[in-house]
Design a protein around this motif. Structure first.
Motif, PDB file in Angstrom:
ATOM      1  N   LYS A   1       0.856  -1.187   0.000  1.00 26.30           N
ATOM      2  CA  LYS A   1       0.000   0.000   0.000  1.00 26.30           C
ATOM      3  C   LYS A   1       0.891   1.235   0.000  1.00 26.30           C
ATOM      4  N   VAL A   2       0.572   2.202  -0.855  1.00 29.59           N
ATOM      5  CA  VAL A   2       1.341   3.436  -0.969  1.00 29.59           C
ATOM      6  C   VAL A   2       0.401   4.608  -0.726  1.00 29.59           C
ATOM      7  N   VAL A   3       0.831   5.546   0.105  1.00 29.39           N
ATOM      8  CA  VAL A   3       0.052   6.755   0.356  1.00 29.39           C
ATOM      9  C   VAL A   3       0.885   7.951  -0.092  1.00 29.39           C
ATOM     10  N   LEU A   4       0.318   8.746  -0.984  1.00 31.61           N
ATOM     11  CA  LEU A   4       0.975   9.935  -1.510  1.00 31.61           C
ATOM     12  C   LEU A   4       0.101  11.152  -1.211  1.00 31.61           C
ATOM     13  N   THR A   5       0.710  12.320  -1.210  1.00 27.28           N
ATOM     14  CA  THR A   5      -0.055  13.537  -0.958  1.00 27.28           C
ATOM     15  C   THR A   5       0.264  14.601  -2.000  1.00 27.28           C
ATOM     16  N   LEU A   6      -0.690  15.491  -2.214  1.00 24.07           N
ATOM     17  CA  LEU A   6      -0.517  16.657  -3.074  1.00 24.07           C
ATOM     18  C   LEU A   6      -0.957  17.879  -2.285  1.00 24.07           C
ATOM     19  N   LEU A   7      -0.272  18.976  -2.475  1.00 20.40           N
ATOM     20  CA  LEU A   7      -0.602  20.191  -1.733  1.00 20.40           C
ATOM     21  C   LEU A   7      -1.972  20.738  -2.108  1.00 20.40           C
ATOM     22  N   SER A   8      -2.395  20.502  -3.322  1.00 23.08           N
ATOM     23  CA  SER A   8      -3.706  21.005  -3.726  1.00 23.08           C
ATOM     24  C   SER A   8      -4.316  20.086  -4.767  1.00 23.08           C
ATOM     25  N   PRO A   9      -5.641  20.039  -4.813  1.00 22.10           N
ATOM     26  CA  PRO A   9      -6.286  19.266  -5.873  1.00 22.10           C
ATOM     27  C   PRO A   9      -6.113  19.992  -7.200  1.00 22.10           C
ATOM     28  N   PRO A  10      -6.317  19.302  -8.303  1.00 23.53           N
ATOM     29  CA  PRO A  10      -6.175  19.961  -9.605  1.00 23.53           C
ATOM     30  C   PRO A  10      -7.315  20.941  -9.843  1.00 23.53           C
ATOM     31  N   PRO A  11      -7.133  21.809 -10.837  1.00 25.81           N
ATOM     32  CA  PRO A  11      -8.265  22.649 -11.207  1.00 25.81           C
ATOM     33  C   PRO A  11      -9.385  21.766 -11.745  1.00 25.81           C
ATOM     34  N   SER A  12     -10.589  22.205 -11.626  1.00 27.61           N
ATOM     35  CA  SER A  12     -11.729  21.486 -12.166  1.00 27.61           C
ATOM     36  C   SER A  12     -11.533  21.283 -13.666  1.00 27.61           C
ATOM     37  N   LEU A  13     -12.076  20.197 -14.195  1.00 25.31           N
ATOM     38  CA  LEU A  13     -11.980  19.980 -15.641  1.00 25.31           C
ATOM     39  C   LEU A  13     -12.560  21.150 -16.422  1.00 25.31           C
TER      40      LEU A  13
ATOM     41  N   LEU B   1     -12.219  16.092 -10.539  1.00 27.68           N
ATOM     42  CA  LEU B   1     -10.877  16.124  -9.967  1.00 27.68           C
ATOM     43  C   LEU B   1     -10.042  14.893 -10.296  1.00 27.68           C
ATOM     44  N   ASN B   2     -10.691  13.743 -10.447  1.00 26.82           N
ATOM     45  CA  ASN B   2      -9.899  12.519 -10.544  1.00 26.82           C
ATOM     46  C   ASN B   2      -9.032  12.445 -11.801  1.00 26.82           C
ATOM     47  N   LYS B   3      -9.457  12.979 -12.936  1.00 25.40           N
ATOM     48  CA  LYS B   3      -8.665  12.880 -14.158  1.00 25.40           C
ATOM     49  C   LYS B   3      -7.284  13.502 -13.982  1.00 25.40           C
ATOM     50  N   GLY B   4      -7.221  14.705 -13.443  1.00 23.65           N
ATOM     51  CA  GLY B   4      -5.930  15.367 -13.268  1.00 23.65           C
ATOM     52  C   GLY B   4      -5.005  14.585 -12.351  1.00 23.65           C
ATOM     53  N   ILE B   5      -5.555  14.074 -11.261  1.00 27.15           N
ATOM     54  CA  ILE B   5      -4.744  13.319 -10.308  1.00 27.15           C
ATOM     55  C   ILE B   5      -4.234  12.025 -10.938  1.00 27.15           C
ATOM     56  N   LEU B   6      -5.103  11.297 -11.619  1.00 23.67           N
ATOM     57  CA  LEU B   6      -4.685  10.042 -12.253  1.00 23.67           C
ATOM     58  C   LEU B   6      -3.669  10.312 -13.360  1.00 23.67           C
ATOM     59  N   ASP B   7      -3.860  11.368 -14.132  1.00 20.01           N
ATOM     60  CA  ASP B   7      -2.885  11.718 -15.169  1.00 20.01           C
ATOM     61  C   ASP B   7      -1.535  12.080 -14.555  1.00 20.01           C
ATOM     62  N   ALA B   8      -1.538  12.786 -13.428  1.00 19.57           N
ATOM     63  CA  ALA B   8      -0.279  13.141 -12.763  1.00 19.57           C
ATOM     64  C   ALA B   8       0.443  11.890 -12.275  1.00 19.57           C
TER      65      ALA B   8
END
Length: 115
Positions: free
Chosen positions: A2-14, A72-79
């Protein structure tokens, strides 16, 4: 594993991630390009492993996040794909996203267990 990662902010809305440009079609906005670059750097610093098979992913964003979750999920998954966590974001299955009492966008990735 299991891996837990963090981002300082969510992506902009699509709604703010792409725009129509005459002669080019849909292109990434400057805001989205900047977020993707920053997110890739943040993820790279966390040294995530590479997954070769199907993985489940759970994304938790701070309760104060105003965007629609499905935007939000597309930007995160693409990153995550950008930094090589997976070769292709089709490897993410299932995908879960929600708001929670977290300060940072939190991404949990686990190899998918198949019966």
């Amino acid at each position: 594993m299991k891996v837990v990662l963090t981002l300082l902010s969510p992506p902009p809305s699509l709604n703010n991630a792409f725009k129509n440009v005459r002669g080019k079609g849909r292109v990434k906005t400057a805001e989205y390009k900047a977020w993707r670059k920053d997110a890739a750097w943040q993820l790279h610093l966390q040294k995530p492993p590479r997954f070769t098979g199907q993985v489940s992913v759970t994304i938790l964003v701070p309760k104060s996040t105003r965007s629609d979750l499905d935007n939000l999920n597309k930007g995160i998954l693409d990153a995550l794909q950008d930094v090589g966590v997976v070769a292709n974001d089709r490897q993410f299955d299932p995908i879960s996203i929600g708001r929670a009492d977290v300060e940072l966008t939190t991404i949990t990735i686990e190899p998918r267990v198949t019966p």
